[in-house]
Motif scaffolding. Structure first.
Motif, PDB file in Angstrom:
ATOM      1  N   TYR A  19      26.944  -3.209   3.081  1.00 17.75           N
ATOM      2  CA  TYR A  19      27.697  -2.465   2.065  1.00 17.75           C
ATOM      3  C   TYR A  19      28.944  -1.791   2.634  1.00 17.75           C
ATOM      4  O   TYR A  19      29.433  -0.819   2.072  1.00 17.75           O
ATOM      5  N   TRP A  64      26.118  -4.347  -6.495  1.00 14.34           N
ATOM      6  CA  TRP A  64      26.583  -4.033  -5.146  1.00 14.34           C
ATOM      7  C   TRP A  64      27.114  -2.606  -5.053  1.00 14.34           C
ATOM      8  O   TRP A  64      26.839  -1.892  -4.098  1.00 14.34           O
ATOM      9  N   GLN A  95      31.932  -0.130   0.519  1.00 16.65           N
ATOM     10  CA  GLN A  95      31.408   0.276  -0.792  1.00 16.65           C
ATOM     11  C   GLN A  95      32.040   1.624  -1.168  1.00 16.65           C
ATOM     12  O   GLN A  95      31.731   2.643  -0.561  1.00 16.65           O
ATOM     13  N   TYR A 149      19.159  -6.311  -3.197  1.00 18.63           N
ATOM     14  CA  TYR A 149      19.951  -7.185  -4.062  1.00 18.63           C
ATOM     15  C   TYR A 149      19.579  -7.044  -5.533  1.00 18.63           C
ATOM     16  O   TYR A 149      20.147  -7.714  -6.385  1.00 18.63           O
TER      17      TYR A 149
END
Length: 133
Positions: free
Chosen positions: A58, A26, A61, A22
């Motif tokens: 993710y 992201w 992503q 984190y």
């Protein structure tokens, strides 16, 4: 010497689970399994594998950052199963009358290659009376 911890460890300062990173945006983040943990256990999801972490933390992503960090990352190019390539070449290891064309990998050096099996047969075995190719 380091004091004992309640977290299971594996040699090299890594742990036996993966967690989302984190600390990065992201779109540019991935999963880690490093010590010290940047969180208290239970405050973040933990996953058994790197891939499981990427898929869950993710998924979607578009940068592909997390998946690109896998030990064997997936590619964006399709791969052909079974060691078969996309070029055809004559099989010089078989008698001409019985030979055909192959697409096995690796392609032997010095062989002509063709985009299709038919082109290969026409180019390398025209006149073959057995019709094997």
């Amino acid at each position: 010497a380091s004091p004992p911890t309640t977290s299971p460890t594996i040699s090299g300062g890594v742990i036996d689970f993966w967690y989302p990173d984190y600390s990065a945006a992201w779109s540019d983040a991935g999963c880690k399994n490093e010590l010290p943990l940047p969180f208290t256990r239970g405050d973040r999801p933990e996953y058994a594998t790197h891939l499981e972490c990427c898929k869950n933390a993710y998924g979607g992503q578009t940068s592909g950052k997390c998946l690109s960090e896998l030990a064997s990352p997936p590619t964006t190019s399709p791969t052909i199963a079974g060691g078969i390539g996309d070029k055809w070449y004559p099989d010089y290891d078989t008698a001409w009358s019985e030979a055909g064309c192959k697409a096995d990998l690796p392609v032997p050096s010095g062989r002509p290659n063709y985009d299709t099996q038919l082109e290969c047969c026409k180019g390398s075995y025209a006149g073959q009376t057995s019709g094997k190719c």
